[in-house]
Design an enzyme around this catalytic site. Sequence first.
Site, PDB file in Angstrom:
ATOM      1  N   GLU A  95       0.833  -1.214   0.000  1.00 53.18           N
ATOM      2  CA  GLU A  95       0.000   0.000   0.000  1.00 53.18           C
ATOM      3  C   GLU A  95       0.864   1.260   0.000  1.00 53.18           C
ATOM      4  O   GLU A  95       0.560   2.229  -0.681  1.00 53.18           O
ATOM      5  CB  GLU A  95      -0.937   0.009   1.214  1.00 53.18           C
ATOM      6  CG  GLU A  95      -2.181  -0.845   1.040  1.00 53.18           C
ATOM      7  CD  GLU A  95      -2.889  -0.601  -0.294  1.00 53.18           C
ATOM      8  OE1 GLU A  95      -3.079   0.576  -0.660  1.00 53.18           O
ATOM      9  OE2 GLU A  95      -3.211  -1.591  -0.978  1.00 53.18           O
ATOM     10  N   SER A 111       5.489  -7.622  -8.975  1.00 50.38           N
ATOM     11  CA  SER A 111       6.016  -6.530  -8.162  1.00 50.38           C
ATOM     12  C   SER A 111       5.028  -5.386  -8.258  1.00 50.38           C
ATOM     13  O   SER A 111       3.992  -5.504  -8.926  1.00 50.38           O
ATOM     14  CB  SER A 111       7.381  -6.071  -8.688  1.00 50.38           C
ATOM     15  OG  SER A 111       7.204  -5.366  -9.919  1.00 50.38           O
TER      16      SER A 111
END
Lengths: 429, 318
Positions: A104, A320
């Site tokens: 996040e 990723s």
Amino acid sequence: MALLGRFLSPRITKIIGSQARQLSTSSSRQNVDRPQFPGSRSEYSTKLEFIKPDDFKGIPVYRVMNAKGEILPGGLDPKLDKETVQKMYHSMTLLNTMDRILYESQRQGRISFYMTNYGEEGTHIGSAAACDPQDVVFGQYREAGVMMWRGFTLDQFMNQCYGNCEDIGKGRQMPVHYGSKDLNFVTISSTLATQMPQAAGSAYALKRAGKKLCVICYFGEGAASEGDAHAAFNFAATLECPIIFFCRNNGYAISTPTSDQYRGDGIASRGAGYGMDTIRVDGNDVFGVYNATKAAREMCVKEMRPVLIEAMTYRIGHHSTSDDSSTYRKKGEIMSWDDQSPIHRLRNYMENQGWWSDEQESAWKEKSKKKVMEAFARAEKRKKPNPEMLFTDVYDEMPPRIQKQMEFMKSHCTQFKEHYPFDDHVPMT
Amino acid sequence: MSWKFLRCLQNARFLKKNLETSLSVHRCVSVQYVPDTISAAHGETTRMNLVQAINNALDIALSTDPSAVLFGEDVAFGGVFRCSVELKDRYGRDRVFNTPLSEQGIVAFGIGVAAMGSTAIAEIQFADYIFPAFDQVVIPRGPHQAKGLLLSCIRDQNPCIFFEPKILYRSAIEEVPSGDYTIPIGQAEILLEGDDVTLIGYGTQIHVLREVANMAQEKFDVSCEVIDLRTILPWDEETVINSVKKTGRCIISHEAPITMGVAAEIAATIQDECFLNLEAPVMRICGYDTPFPHVFEAFYLPDKWRCLEAVKKIVNYG
């Protein structure tokens, strides 16, 4: 034979010995012609027959526990005590919590890059728990759980991702490129598979130093396509290095499915070709991984030779933060793996044992999230390292030419200081 | 951590029996090898060619450091250039050993050995095969330097590539101190002092430049200062700059192709540091920007005539 034997390891002597015996037996039989080629050991055949990959059944996937956390009939329960199993669970879930928060934070632009470990926590914790803490680890980049198990702190993880002044790596590498000399974890670098022959060299040095230790080298199934992987397997086998090659086969190398990566039976089928003992294991079964690694470690250290473990798993997260995996795989595919995750499985096992409850779960969730958030806040507050660190450690001592470049940088940046982010950094000397 | 890399040359495997020949036997261009003079402070010396000096340095390195290992392709039986002769018998097969044929494997394996604190001496059979990672690059011009610089490389705390000029393996013979000694990395050496032109090179080319200096003196009455760089990275800026400030003219010469060669870096630094002292543009006399040819070798190499022409041009500039 005795004279020759002095120069050869017991294992090689044994092979040559058995060949010599076969030769003498066959020559005593009439007109039996055996190949004398130095490069192989086998018999002649008049059949024009190619060996076909389909002639072999796939190498089976070893596991001891099913998705419900039940030890299977015939499966070997490692019988780890409650404390160890809870530590395993804590490490896996703490890693998972850290992953969610750092993922996040990258989305919000607070760190530049991140890679999660979703779905592969079992391979990390199972293998790390089976090794000696002094065993040397060479990783790829998706093995943060190994460090978590060994005691790399949340602050240390966060400091590296932020590249702040407390980072052991002095803020020089991209996030998730962790390393720790204290924990015998060799610093990660981005170039795939380069760690593999290096790991073999380190294992050789450990052997010569007379340490009863091994090296464990992690890599993905994509990296196994690199030339370095071939070099590593062949060097480790011929030079008899105590090393566990641990392949995380999670089905994808970024967007590339394994069907585009290889046509043989995964990575495990390559082991025998190099003369290595090999096993394939269910990477979502933390006990299966633990058993396989423990046995492999014993072979490495006792017999001084390499072993290959292929852990089958599934990369639940994106490759990723620079990747959106929905462009090359369906959501349903991921969901089905989420249910089988190593975390769920171990939780089921613990509940079956009466070692874990819903209350404990929610309390731990709360606590672990708080710990992560606190470390996160501390890391974010810390300044970046002194810009002079850009020039140190290129060599052990700074050559005059680099010294001069550092002096130039300092005087330039001081002169134009309003254009440089000095406030973010520890002041220069 | 130390690396030992060898430089390739045609036919080097098939050298003639007579060891004391001039370099012209193996090359289309004749080069006169001038032995180093060893100061008496070094004590006892032995007459050695470059191969023997390397072998001797490795012997000392292995005997003084029990963690040191030497490995590469065909190293165990003595090496295709005989640099590791007898070392396996002396130190055991776990310290001097063959690897599978894989340069990427050899280098990375060496990094791994060094990561554990042991000393790795990796041999790459032909330098043409590899440039995977390097911090320091060192090239000796003869046996005396080869031994001292190699021991420095092996004991240095940084990864190091050591290039051995194969043309000099058997043709360069001189007195080499028998004991343990080192020559510092990162320091150039002024071989000949002069006032008019600075000539800079390394390896075999040093012998070309030394001859050029003699010819320039005889033919044009020009006094050349010859500098052997010895270490290519990190290189000795100070010695070079001081020399060019004195002479005002500089020629850099190497066998490698001119574009993006070492000379480009040195020339750029000189114009930066010695701009007011320069009386002519810095000249580079190097290999051409082509692959190294077989039958055209004599035309390709920056030989003494090409260098001499450069000296003539640089002193008559303007």
